[in-house]
Design an enzyme around this catalytic site. Structure first.
Site, PDB file in Angstrom:
ATOM      1  CD  GLN A   1      39.700  45.174  42.619  1.00 16.22           C
ATOM      2  OE1 GLN A   1      38.922  44.599  43.369  1.00 16.22           O
ATOM      3  NE2 GLN A   1      41.005  45.030  42.720  1.00 16.22           N
ATOM      4  NE  ARG A  26      35.217  36.886  47.015  1.00 18.54           N
ATOM      5  CZ  ARG A  26      36.099  37.872  47.219  1.00 18.54           C
ATOM      6  NH1 ARG A  26      37.195  37.968  46.500  1.00 18.54           N
ATOM      7  NH2 ARG A  26      35.880  38.760  48.162  1.00 18.54           N
ATOM      8  CG  HIS A  81      35.352  43.882  46.290  1.00 20.91           C
ATOM      9  ND1 HIS A  81      35.561  42.520  46.326  1.00 20.91           N
ATOM     10  CD2 HIS A  81      36.591  44.437  46.225  1.00 20.91           C
ATOM     11  CE1 HIS A  81      36.876  42.265  46.283  1.00 20.91           C
ATOM     12  NE2 HIS A  81      37.515  43.423  46.220  1.00 20.91           N
ATOM     13  CG  ASN A 103      36.626  42.038  49.527  1.00 25.37           C
ATOM     14  OD1 ASN A 103      37.011  40.874  49.551  1.00 25.37           O
ATOM     15  ND2 ASN A 103      37.457  43.046  49.307  1.00 25.37           N
ATOM     16  CD  GLU A 104      40.956  42.271  51.478  1.00 26.48           C
ATOM     17  OE1 GLU A 104      41.369  43.445  51.544  1.00 26.48           O
ATOM     18  OE2 GLU A 104      41.551  41.389  50.850  1.00 26.48           O
ATOM     19  CG  ASN A 146      39.949  38.123  50.639  1.00 27.24           C
ATOM     20  OD1 ASN A 146      39.209  37.164  50.445  1.00 27.24           O
ATOM     21  ND2 ASN A 146      39.643  39.355  50.280  1.00 27.24           N
ATOM     22  CE1 TYR A 205      46.330  37.899  47.292  1.00 24.50           C
ATOM     23  CE2 TYR A 205      44.920  38.946  48.924  1.00 24.50           C
ATOM     24  CZ  TYR A 205      45.116  38.469  47.638  1.00 24.50           C
ATOM     25  OH  TYR A 205      44.109  38.536  46.720  1.00 24.50           O
ATOM     26  CD  GLU A 259      40.544  38.977  47.261  1.00 23.97           C
ATOM     27  OE1 GLU A 259      41.688  39.444  47.447  1.00 23.97           O
ATOM     28  OE2 GLU A 259      39.533  39.675  47.109  1.00 23.97           O
ATOM     29  CD1 TRP A 270      43.743  39.326  43.426  1.00 21.62           C
ATOM     30  CD2 TRP A 270      41.506  39.243  43.608  1.00 21.62           C
ATOM     31  NE1 TRP A 270      43.255  40.539  43.015  1.00 21.62           N
ATOM     32  CE2 TRP A 270      41.878  40.513  43.119  1.00 21.62           C
ATOM     33  CE3 TRP A 270      40.145  38.956  43.794  1.00 21.62           C
ATOM     34  CZ2 TRP A 270      40.930  41.500  42.829  1.00 21.62           C
ATOM     35  CZ3 TRP A 270      39.222  39.946  43.500  1.00 21.62           C
ATOM     36  CH2 TRP A 270      39.622  41.198  43.026  1.00 21.62           C
TER      37      TRP A 270
END
Ligand SMILES: *[C@@H]1O[C@H](CO)[C@@H](O)[C@H](O)[C@H]1NC(C)=O
Ligand SMILES: *[C@@H]1O[C@H](CO)[C@@H](O)[C@H](O)[C@H]1NC(C)=O
Ligand SMILES: *[C@@H]1O[C@H](CO)[C@@H](O)[C@H](O)[C@H]1NC(C)=O
Ligand SMILES: *[C@@H]1O[C@H](CO)[C@@H](O)[C@H](O)[C@H]1NC(C)=O
Ligand SMILES: *[C@@H]1O[C@H](CO)[C@@H](O)[C@H](O)[C@H]1NC(C)=O
Length: 516
Positions: free
Chosen positions: A44, A99, A143, A188-189, A331, A333, A399, A442
């Site tokens: 990313q 990170r 990731h 990740n996730e 993470n 949101y 995140e 994030w």
């Protein structure tokens, strides 16, 4: 000038808003070994996708499939060439940790075999630059970016062969970087990766089968592969963890953890059915990985509902997986409400979504609004859930941040509110006994986003994609975070947002803050 008027209105509504995070607080209210940072991931942010010996990953393939409206990470923020400037920016901001993730296919092209010396050099340079600026590297190994070669060769995470290749890659990372990196996260996730990647088919590697996929997948099996991939991920993680502990941990003195996306689930109604369904949702979304990692086996309800499609751990595997993390990371949101939906279990051809037998209600997330609602109580709820269910393990928030239209404005007050509220929530959780060790927002820069491409941005810094130099511009949130990280007080009545905004506005020319 209209902008100033608008801002005054926003201040007024901000000050009037009920603040549920901790009262006025500062960095000094957190333990000194608590760490604050910001994050990105390799694909990313790095760019240089085809440079210096890097080969494609499943993330490249996904980004070039057209799913992100023609956007991709070929150049992204060009951090590969600008890491020195970026680390300087981190240091100026006051970040204590960064990170980031390592691109497996940059370090070991094609996934196995010889190390790419230029890939090795890049990560050594980045890590050394961070260390020399007093910034702790927190490194993720996977990731969403498995080398495409391994996907093509044996189906990537759906094959048991992945375990050996992942452990060999992890070994290279520990050996080469572990004298300077003390915080490792294998995945990740993991929960979202397998669900979206193997059931819905809209994250890499875009596998699914009718009638479940969101798109017409060419290959995959939504009934079985999410469970299979998850199982192999757990075994691969456990292998890497055992390797780290037997070969490196004594001398390197680091920690190894695992990352999940956490929603905060609450029952839609107070009926017993919805309350039981909420526990089931937690078991499927979090327990799927956290139960094996903490207790050595899948949650009972998963074994019951998924039946023979859920792989099982033999005794040796169970012992290997159990206790294989030094910390868990989430993470976060937004929250969701849970409604019981038992009839989905009557369907013969089922996927994860049917097996879980709930309907998720995201109505808290106003669909007409681009931004996420800020719900500090929900982040506190997540931390409290891990504390109670898993015996208060060390936790990181990897995140947390605010989605906004990428090119709208540098005066990102909604992100400032988000940071202030969630950091306050973490402080409340710490004071209530949670063993949370760090908070990362994030993202550090506006990166190539998984679902939005370059339509949205979560960054503290805007990156001008029309400028060949990819110039970075600080948003208001960067100023706010910097103020907080340098010891300034924030929260209700601290006046910091008003002061920082005023100072910020006088530091940029009137038109500069509005991105054209
Ligand atoms: C998926 O696997 C299940 C169980 O092995 C099988 O019954 C089903 O036919 C498979 N579906 C597809 C689309 O291959
Ligand atoms: C459920 O009950 C709790 C405690 O009585 C209450 O606070 C909550 O608002 C209720 N939730 C709903 C959705 O009715
Ligand atoms: C959702 O957001 C829109 C646009 O900001 C707003 O007009 C509307 O009132 C919001 N709805 C709810 C339920 O908050
Ligand atoms: C604080 O911790 C106690 C004990 O674990 C728990 O019962 C309570 O619900 C927690 N409070 C919040 C707001 O999470
Ligand atoms: C910002 O991006 C959105 C989505 O790509 C686009 O619709 C909008 O016109 C852009 N606005 C500006 C000011 O460039």
């Amino acid at each position: 000038m209209w902008k100033l008027c608008e801002l005054l209105l926003v201040w007024a509504s901000f000050l009037a808003a009920e603040v549920s995070g901790a009262d006025r607080h500062s960095r000094h209210d957190f333990p000194s070994d608590f760490v604050f940072g910001a994050g990105t991931s390799a694909y990313q942010v790095e760019g240089a996708a085809k440079e210096d010996g890097r080969t494609l990953s499943i993330f490249d393939t996904y980004a070039h499939s057209g799913i992100t409206r023609g956007a991709n990470g070929d150049v992204a923020c060009d951090q590969y060439h600008q890491y020195k400037e970026d680390v300087q920016l981190m240091a100026d901001t006051g970040l204590e940790a960064y990170r980031f993730s390592i691109s497996w296919s940059r370090l070991i092209p094609n996934g196995r075999g010889p190390i790419n010396p230029r890939g090795l050099q890049y990560y050594n340079n980045l890590i050394n630059e961070l260390i020399s600026h007093g910034i702790e590297p927190h490194v993720t190994l996977h990731h969403f970016d498995l080398p495409q070669a391994l996907e093509d060769e044996y189906g990537g995470w759906t094959s048991r062969k992945i375990k050996r290749d992942f452990a060999a890659y992890a070994d290279v990372c520990f050996r080469e970087f572990g004298n300077r990196v003390r915080h490792w996260t294998t995945f990740n996730e993991a929960n979202i990766f397998v669900l979206m990647g193997y059931d819905y088919g809209f994250l890499p590697p875009q596998r699914c089968s009718p009638p479940f996929g969101v798109f017409n997948c060419q290959r995959g099996n939504s009934s079985t592969e999410p469970y299979l991939a998850a199982h192999n991920i757990l075994l691969a993680h456990a292998s890497a963890s055992r390797l780290y502990r037997t070969k490196y941990q004594n001398t390197q003195k680091g920690y190894i953890g695992f990352n999940l996306l956490a929603f905060y689930f609450t029952p839609l109604t107070n009926t017993t059915e919805d309350i039981v369904a909420t526990q089931r949702a937690n078991d499927f979304y979090l327990g799927w990985f956290a139960d094996p990692l903490m207790y050595g086996d899948y949650p009972e309800i998963m074994k019951k509902n998924v039946g023979s499609r859920l792989p099982s751990f033999n005794r040796i595997e169970s012992r290997l997986v159990k206790g294989s993390t030094d910390f868990l990371a989430v993470n976060f949101y937004f929250a969701a409400k849970v409604k019981d939906s038992p009839w989905s279990l009557d369907i013969q051809l089922r996927d994860y979504n049917a097996d879980i037998a709930v309907k998720l209600d995201f109505s808290l997330k106003n669909v007409t609004q681009f931004e996420y609602p800020v719900t500090p109580w929900a982040l506190q709820g997540v931390l409290e859930y891990f504390k109670q269910k898993y015996g208060n393990p060390p936790m990181y928030i990897h995140e947390s941040g605010q989605r906004m239209q990428r090119n709208s404005t540098l005066e990102d007050l909604p992100r400032v509110t988000c940071l202030q509220e969630y950091i306050g929530a973490v402080l409340d959780s710490l004071r209530n006994g949670s063993d949370t060790k760090g908070y990362f927002t994030w993202s550090f820069l506006d990166v190539f986003e998984v679902l939005d491409g370059y339509d949205s941005g979560y960054g503290l810094y805007y990156v001008d994609l029309d400028d060949p130099d990819r110039t970075r511009y600080p948003k208001l949130s960067a100023k706010w975070y910097s103020h907080f990280l340098k010891g300034g007080s924030v929260g209700p009545d601290s006046g910091s947002i008003i002061d920082i905004t005023r100072e910020y506005l006088t530091s940029v020319s009137p038109n500069e803050a509005l991105i054209e």
